[in-house]
Design an enzyme around this catalytic site. Structure first.
Site, PDB file in Angstrom:
ATOM      1  N   TRP A 101       0.744  -1.320  -0.008  1.00 17.34           N
ATOM      2  CA  TRP A 101       0.071  -0.041  -0.172  1.00 17.34           C
ATOM      3  C   TRP A 101       0.828   1.293   0.171  1.00 17.34           C
ATOM      4  O   TRP A 101       0.468   2.182  -0.670  1.00 17.34           O
ATOM      5  CB  TRP A 101      -1.080   0.019   1.189  1.00 17.34           C
ATOM      6  N   ASP A 171      -1.409   6.589   6.615  1.00 16.56           N
ATOM      7  CA  ASP A 171      -2.281   5.590   6.094  1.00 16.56           C
ATOM      8  C   ASP A 171      -2.529   4.708   7.194  1.00 16.56           C
ATOM      9  O   ASP A 171      -1.771   3.607   7.697  1.00 16.56           O
ATOM     10  CB  ASP A 171      -1.711   5.181   4.955  1.00 16.56           C
ATOM     11  N   LYS A 195     -12.155  -1.618   6.893  1.00 19.49           N
ATOM     12  CA  LYS A 195     -11.463  -2.739   7.449  1.00 19.49           C
ATOM     13  C   LYS A 195     -11.909  -2.615   8.832  1.00 19.49           C
ATOM     14  O   LYS A 195     -12.323  -3.598   9.651  1.00 19.49           O
ATOM     15  CB  LYS A 195     -10.025  -2.170   7.367  1.00 19.49           C
TER      16      LYS A 195
HETATM   17  C1  LIG Z   1      -7.377  -1.243   2.141  1.00 22.06           C
HETATM   18  C2  LIG Z   1      -6.310  -0.210   2.101  1.00 22.06           C
HETATM   19  C3  LIG Z   1      -6.201   0.627   0.951  1.00 22.06           C
HETATM   20  C4  LIG Z   1      -7.024   1.153  -0.023  1.00 22.06           C
HETATM   21  O1  LIG Z   1      -8.104   1.572   0.412  1.00 22.06           O
HETATM   22  P1  LIG Z   1      -9.536   1.859  -0.384  1.00 22.06           P
HETATM   23  O2  LIG Z   1     -10.447   2.386   0.572  1.00 22.06           O
HETATM   24  O3  LIG Z   1      -9.782   0.800  -1.180  1.00 22.06           O
HETATM   25  O4  LIG Z   1      -8.986   2.945  -1.098  1.00 22.06           O
HETATM   26  C5  LIG Z   1      -4.990   1.631   1.410  1.00 22.06           C
HETATM   27  N1  LIG Z   1      -4.312   1.400   2.324  1.00 22.06           N
HETATM   28  C6  LIG Z   1      -4.308   0.475   3.273  1.00 22.06           C
HETATM   29  C7  LIG Z   1      -3.180   0.408   4.349  1.00 22.06           C
HETATM   30  C8  LIG Z   1      -5.260  -0.474   3.103  1.00 22.06           C
HETATM   31  O5  LIG Z   1      -5.465  -1.411   4.041  1.00 22.06           O
END
Ligand SMILES: *Cc1c(COP(=O)(O)O)cnc(C)c1O
Length: 358
Positions: A101, A171, A195
């Site tokens: 990511w 993030d 998540k």
């Molecule tokens: C799932 C995830 C993403 C992508 O998220 P979206 O909501 O699908 O854009 C980005 N970073 C991390 C750490 C993730 O787990």
């Protein structure tokens, strides 16, 4: 057999009690005769839902007054270009790459000028994330970006670097609300909801107020943190139903005693699973022990060809979502807040049985 325990990485399990509550209120929210889905986002019923969701979110993370909370859309990936649009301001930024990511975030930012690689653990297959001491950055950078928990590789940072001169942008899509964090250590925190927060369609952005207002002039209104902040995240229609469900999840977390208790439970769950994996000569996990993700346990079977059989038989036993991400293969158990210790014990019992039969 139908799903009994959902180990999916995202969209992921939502606490059963929350789903029951949603079900009971679905057709008639608090005697209004309306579903939350049907309510005007600026109306007298929805506004208190939004306010309560925000205040419980602030309470859980102890968010200081000088941070704004935005309820946006587009997922975490949309922040990959919203962050530079809102912060870069013709300067530079440094990006730490510790898994899929954060690499994608770094790549998505390439169309902007001044995007630098700070450190990367790609050459060691992301088994240990780059040490804070090895992060390269300039004190003129607008920000340093990193991802605290790499959902696919199962690698997590547990402490936070102390960097005074440059704001950290983090993030936290897959580990937000899994434990207390010191919000003050960050300039910006963002997370897609699907998540550990609630249904997909909502992206939470927490931003220190002095970092709001520097957006590039070409930034569209919906992508401009300042405009969204000045308009209570309602410069267009927000994802009202997801905000409502997230609000119920926050109440559920508060009822559990807040993030300190949630963390204790998460440590128990992760330890139970990793200890079993380490004690077995059939399964393994080769992530650096101090960086093993508490939320996403990526593991493998020594005889890799048994992987799809494992996934199939686990599903037959009601254990759903254990297939590893297609880019890394193997297996992965995502054990977010909504996963109970009983669910993890059921998984370990299945793993023992599978090992015995193979
Ligand atoms: C799932 C995830 C993403 C992508 O998220 P979206 O909501 O699908 O854009 C980005 N970073 C991390 C750490 C993730 O787990």
């Amino acid at each position: 057999m139908s799903c009994q325990y959902n180990f999916s990485a995202g969209p992921a399990a939502i606490p059963h009690e929350v789903l029951k509550k949603v079900q009971s209120e679905l057709l008639d929210w608090h005697g209004t005769g309306m579903s939350v889905m049907e309510m005007s986002h600026r109306g007298k019923h929805f506004m208190p839902i939004l306010d309560e969701t925000e205040s419980n979110l602030r309470l859980l993370l102890s968010i200081p007054e000088n941070y704004k909370v935005l309820f946006l859309q587009g997922g975490a990936i949309t922040q990959n270009f919203m962050v530079p649009m809102n912060l870069l301001n013709d300067t530079t930024a440094s990006y730490v790459v510790s898994g899929y990511w954060s690499k994608r975030t770094f790549e998505d930012a390439q169309p902007f000028n001044g995007i630098h690689l700070s450190a990367s653990s790609e050459s060691i297959d992301y088994k240990v994330p780059p040490n804070y001491q090895d992060w390269k950055y300039s004190n003129k950078d607008a920000y340093i970006h990193y991802c605290m928990n790499e959902t696919i590789h199962g690698v997590e940072y547990f402490d936070v670097p102390i960097i005074h001169d440059v704001p950290l942008v983090c993030d936290m899509s897959s580990n937000i609300f899994s434990r207390p964090i010191n919000v003050k250590s960050f300039g910006v925190i963002y997370a897609g909801a699907q998540k550990n927060i609630g249904p997909a369609g909502l992206t939470v952005v927490i931003v220190r107020d002095d970092l709001i207002g520097a957006a590039d002039k070409k930034t569209p209104t919906t992508f401009n943190w300042k405009i969204q902040s000045d308009n209570k995240s309602m410069i267009n229609t927000p994802s009202t139903f997801s905000i409502y469900v997230a609000g119920l999840v926050f109440k559920w977390l508060l009822q559990k005693g807040g993030l300190k208790s949630v963390e204790e439970e998460n440590i128990k769950k992760a330890d139970y699973l990793y200890n079993f994996i380490d004690s077995s000569d059939f399964y393994y996990n080769d992530i650096n022990k101090n960086n093993r993700s508490r939320m996403n346990v990526a593991f493998r079977i020594k005889s890799d060809e048994l992987t799809s059989k494992f996934v199939k038989e686990a599903e037959e036993d009601g254990l759903y979502g254990l297939k590893g991400h297609r880019i890394v293969g193997g297996l992965r158990a995502s054990i977010y807040n909504a996963m109970s210790l009983e669910g993890v014990i059921a998984l370990v019992n299945f793993m023992k049985k599978f090992q015995g039969n193979n």
